[in-house]
Design a protein around this motif. Structure first.
Motif, mmCIF file in Angstrom:
data_model
loop_
_atom_site.group_PDB
_atom_site.id
_atom_site.type_symbol
_atom_site.label_atom_id
_atom_site.label_comp_id
_atom_site.label_asym_id
_atom_site.label_seq_id
_atom_site.Cartn_x
_atom_site.Cartn_y
_atom_site.Cartn_z
ATOM 1 N N SER A 1 113.605 47.622 -0.069
ATOM 2 C CA SER A 1 114.051 46.316 0.425
ATOM 3 C C SER A 1 113.679 45.241 -0.586
ATOM 4 O O SER A 1 112.634 45.317 -1.226
ATOM 5 N N HIS A 2 114.531 44.276 -0.717
ATOM 6 C CA HIS A 2 114.270 43.199 -1.656
ATOM 7 C C HIS A 2 113.223 42.251 -1.103
ATOM 8 O O HIS A 2 113.259 41.884 0.058
ATOM 9 N N MET A 3 112.304 41.863 -1.951
ATOM 10 C CA MET A 3 111.314 40.873 -1.572
ATOM 11 C C MET A 3 111.901 39.481 -1.768
ATOM 12 O O MET A 3 112.477 39.185 -2.804
ATOM 13 N N ASP A 4 111.739 38.664 -0.756
ATOM 14 C CA ASP A 4 112.140 37.262 -0.846
ATOM 15 C C ASP A 4 113.563 37.084 -1.365
ATOM 16 O O ASP A 4 113.787 36.376 -2.319
ATOM 17 N N PRO A 5 114.554 37.712 -0.744
ATOM 18 C CA PRO A 5 115.934 37.461 -1.191
ATOM 19 C C PRO A 5 116.429 36.157 -0.579
ATOM 20 O O PRO A 5 117.356 36.133 0.219
ATOM 21 N N GLY A 6 115.764 35.058 -0.937
ATOM 22 C CA GLY A 6 116.078 33.803 -0.285
ATOM 23 C C GLY A 6 115.669 33.866 1.175
ATOM 24 O O GLY A 6 116.471 33.668 2.075
ATOM 25 N N LEU A 7 114.416 34.212 1.408
ATOM 26 C CA LEU A 7 113.913 34.238 2.781
ATOM 27 C C LEU A 7 114.274 32.943 3.487
ATOM 28 O O LEU A 7 114.270 31.882 2.896
ATOM 29 N N ARG A 8 114.540 33.053 4.775
ATOM 30 C CA ARG A 8 114.804 31.845 5.545
ATOM 31 C C ARG A 8 113.634 30.877 5.393
ATOM 32 O O ARG A 8 112.483 31.276 5.295
ATOM 33 N N GLN A 9 113.946 29.600 5.400
ATOM 34 C CA GLN A 9 112.915 28.592 5.179
ATOM 35 C C GLN A 9 111.763 28.743 6.172
ATOM 36 O O GLN A 9 110.602 28.620 5.809
ATOM 37 N N ALA A 10 112.084 29.032 7.430
ATOM 38 C CA ALA A 10 111.029 29.175 8.432
ATOM 39 C C ALA A 10 110.078 30.310 8.064
ATOM 40 O O ALA A 10 108.863 30.206 8.252
ATOM 41 N N GLU A 11 110.648 31.405 7.554
ATOM 42 C CA GLU A 11 109.822 32.543 7.170
ATOM 43 C C GLU A 11 108.971 32.187 5.959
ATOM 44 O O GLU A 11 107.789 32.544 5.886
ATOM 45 N N LYS A 12 109.552 31.475 5.002
ATOM 46 C CA LYS A 12 108.760 31.041 3.844
ATOM 47 C C LYS A 12 107.589 30.181 4.292
ATOM 48 O O LYS A 12 106.462 30.356 3.829
ATOM 49 N N GLU A 13 107.880 29.234 5.187
ATOM 50 C CA GLU A 13 106.813 28.343 5.627
ATOM 51 C C GLU A 13 105.736 29.115 6.378
ATOM 52 O O GLU A 13 104.546 28.834 6.241
#
Length: 97
Positions: A1-13
């Motif tokens: 699985s790709h790491m951080d493929p443009g994670l949703r902003q909520a998930e990044k936060e």
């Protein structure tokens, strides 16, 4: 699985707030020619991720990179990351670290 493929902003936060800090060594980086929703250039990266108490994990990541940070993506450079303790491949780069 790709790491951080443009994670949703909520998930990044969520990761930035509660993830465990680790380091990622840049093995390679290539500009995709795309930009993320914040207008930052998107790079395909190959990272070697090291999180305390776990073995290193290597894999691809795609990340929007602040323009003033692009020079920190040379092979061998390290960046700070925050990872989900339950799933270290769910990670985001902490550009403010």
């Amino acid at each position: 699985s790709h790491m951080d493929p443009g994670l949703r902003q909520a998930e990044k936060e969520r990761l930035l707030a509660s993830g465990i800090r680790g380091t990622a060594t840049v093995l390679s980086s290539n500009a995709t020619g795309q930009t993320d929703p914040e207008g930052r250039p998107v790079y395909d990266l190959m990272l070697r991720i090291e999180i305390p108490g776990r073995g290193p994990v290597q894999g691809p990541a795609r990340a929007g990179v602040p323009p003033e940070r692009v020079d920190r993506l040379e092979a061998g450079d390290t960046v700070t990351i925050k990872a989900d303790p339950a799933n270290p491949t769910s990670m985001t780069i902490d550009w403010d670290a």
